[in-house]
Design a protein around this motif. Structure first.
Motif, mmCIF file in Angstrom:
data_model
loop_
_atom_site.group_PDB
_atom_site.id
_atom_site.type_symbol
_atom_site.label_atom_id
_atom_site.label_comp_id
_atom_site.label_asym_id
_atom_site.label_seq_id
_atom_site.Cartn_x
_atom_site.Cartn_y
_atom_site.Cartn_z
ATOM 1 N N LEU A 27 32.596 9.561 -48.395
ATOM 2 C CA LEU A 27 32.180 10.901 -48.142
ATOM 3 C C LEU A 27 32.958 12.025 -48.427
ATOM 4 N N CYS A 28 34.316 11.667 -48.621
ATOM 5 C CA CYS A 28 35.503 12.632 -48.966
ATOM 6 C C CYS A 28 35.368 12.976 -50.385
ATOM 7 N N GLU A 29 35.214 14.125 -50.901
ATOM 8 C CA GLU A 29 34.928 14.465 -52.278
ATOM 9 C C GLU A 29 36.444 13.918 -53.059
ATOM 10 N N LEU A 108 37.332 9.141 -36.166
ATOM 11 C CA LEU A 108 35.895 8.967 -35.995
ATOM 12 C C LEU A 108 35.208 9.419 -37.539
ATOM 13 N N VAL A 109 35.724 10.534 -37.947
ATOM 14 C CA VAL A 109 34.958 11.137 -39.221
ATOM 15 C C VAL A 109 35.354 10.101 -40.293
ATOM 16 N N HIS A 110 36.547 9.677 -40.601
ATOM 17 C CA HIS A 110 36.980 8.946 -41.681
ATOM 18 C C HIS A 110 36.480 7.805 -41.724
ATOM 19 N N MET A 129 31.963 10.907 -29.771
ATOM 20 C CA MET A 129 31.328 11.599 -30.852
ATOM 21 C C MET A 129 31.027 13.225 -30.229
ATOM 22 N N ILE A 130 30.559 13.173 -29.044
ATOM 23 C CA ILE A 130 30.239 14.609 -28.382
ATOM 24 C C ILE A 130 31.428 15.466 -28.437
ATOM 25 N N ALA A 131 32.769 14.729 -27.919
ATOM 26 C CA ALA A 131 33.746 15.524 -27.765
ATOM 27 C C ALA A 131 34.466 15.943 -29.061
ATOM 28 N N ALA A 132 34.331 15.196 -30.184
ATOM 29 C CA ALA A 132 34.643 15.360 -31.475
ATOM 30 C C ALA A 132 33.783 16.631 -31.899
ATOM 31 N N ILE A 133 32.708 16.676 -31.726
ATOM 32 C CA ILE A 133 31.713 17.801 -32.273
ATOM 33 C C ILE A 133 32.383 19.041 -31.799
ATOM 34 N N GLU A 134 32.227 18.953 -30.346
ATOM 35 C CA GLU A 134 32.789 20.076 -29.632
ATOM 36 C C GLU A 134 34.068 20.754 -29.954
ATOM 37 N N ARG A 135 34.777 19.801 -30.095
ATOM 38 C CA ARG A 135 36.242 20.029 -30.681
ATOM 39 C C ARG A 135 36.132 20.729 -32.050
ATOM 40 N N MET A 136 35.392 20.431 -32.878
ATOM 41 C CA MET A 136 35.065 21.042 -34.236
ATOM 42 C C MET A 136 34.588 22.469 -33.897
ATOM 43 N N ILE A 137 33.593 22.655 -33.111
ATOM 44 C CA ILE A 137 32.835 23.865 -32.598
ATOM 45 C C ILE A 137 33.997 24.822 -32.230
ATOM 46 N N LEU A 186 28.357 15.056 -36.527
ATOM 47 C CA LEU A 186 29.616 15.170 -36.741
ATOM 48 C C LEU A 186 30.113 15.319 -38.164
ATOM 49 N N LEU A 187 29.476 14.733 -38.838
ATOM 50 C CA LEU A 187 29.630 14.753 -40.510
ATOM 51 C C LEU A 187 29.370 16.215 -40.852
ATOM 52 N N TYR A 188 28.367 16.858 -40.330
ATOM 53 C CA TYR A 188 27.874 18.179 -40.602
ATOM 54 C C TYR A 188 28.970 19.213 -40.314
ATOM 55 N N VAL A 189 29.437 19.186 -39.019
ATOM 56 C CA VAL A 189 30.419 19.980 -38.557
ATOM 57 C C VAL A 189 31.785 19.917 -39.246
ATOM 58 N N THR A 190 31.922 18.898 -39.810
ATOM 59 C CA THR A 190 33.396 18.632 -40.574
ATOM 60 C C THR A 190 33.057 18.806 -41.916
#
Length: 198
Positions: A27-29, A108-110, A129-137, A186-190
């Protein structure tokens, strides 16, 4: 602990892949599965090595990261990369300007970058995953609301998980509602596409 568990799961997954799967697009371009795996290994560079690569590419961090991953991928066999991933388990190496939470998000993302295009369900703890999403937000707040991928303004999006009791409500009355699994969000916010199959 989350990073250690994720590295172990990724290493277990990679160990079972055939040559075609190692060569599959992630998923990494611009990166194949082997490049993502190599990038995870190249995370444990010293500050001097990081600065050296940044200077070599005139401060272009993305190019330096890409070069680092490709260098590791070219120098080591796939199984050697797996061995190095396993050797990282238990390490507590965090480079300057990188927090332990950032390392967790990356792991998590990779892991998803590898697993999703291969159609593999990679187990990941919901609280992480929730903590990771909130970190990105939170990080998006310092980047004018943009995701790391530069695509979506998180100030104008309401996020709702379909597999957990979690949501992030936007204060914008015209906010788009994006629903999905925690992994998909998580993929969306990254910066990955929310339309990717999950």
């Amino acid at each position: 602990e989350v990073v250690d568990l994720e590295l172990e799961r990724i290493a277990d997954l990679l160990e079972e892949l055939n040559e075609d799967q190692w060569n599959a697009l992630s998923l990494c371009e611009g990166w194949r599965v082997r490049h993502v795996a190599a990038h995870l290994v190249s995370r444990e560079l010293t500050t001097a090595q990081i600065l050296g690569k940044a200077l070599r590419y005139l401060g272009n961090v993305d190019k330096a990261i890409d070069a680092g991953a490709r260098d590791v991928s070219n120098r080591f066999t796939d199984l050697e990369v797996v061995e190095q991933l396993r050797e990282m388990i238990g390490h507590r190496v965090v480079n300057k300007f990188v927090t332990p939470h950032d390392v967790m998000v990356e792991a998590l993302v990779h892991g998803l970058d590898i697993a999703v295009p291969l159609g593999v369900d990679l187990e990941q703890p919901q609280d992480a995953m929730i903590a990771a999403i909130e970190r990105m937000i939170k990080a998006a707040g310092s980047m004018k609301g943009k995701t790391q991928g530069g695509g979506v303004s998180l100030t104008k999006v309401t996020l709702r998980a379909t597999d957990a009791d979690w949501s992030h409500e936007s204060t914008d009355p015209d906010a788009e509602v994006v629903e999905g699994t925690l992994a998909g969000l998580l993929l969306y916010v990254t910066g990955r596409s929310p339309r990717k199959p999950r």
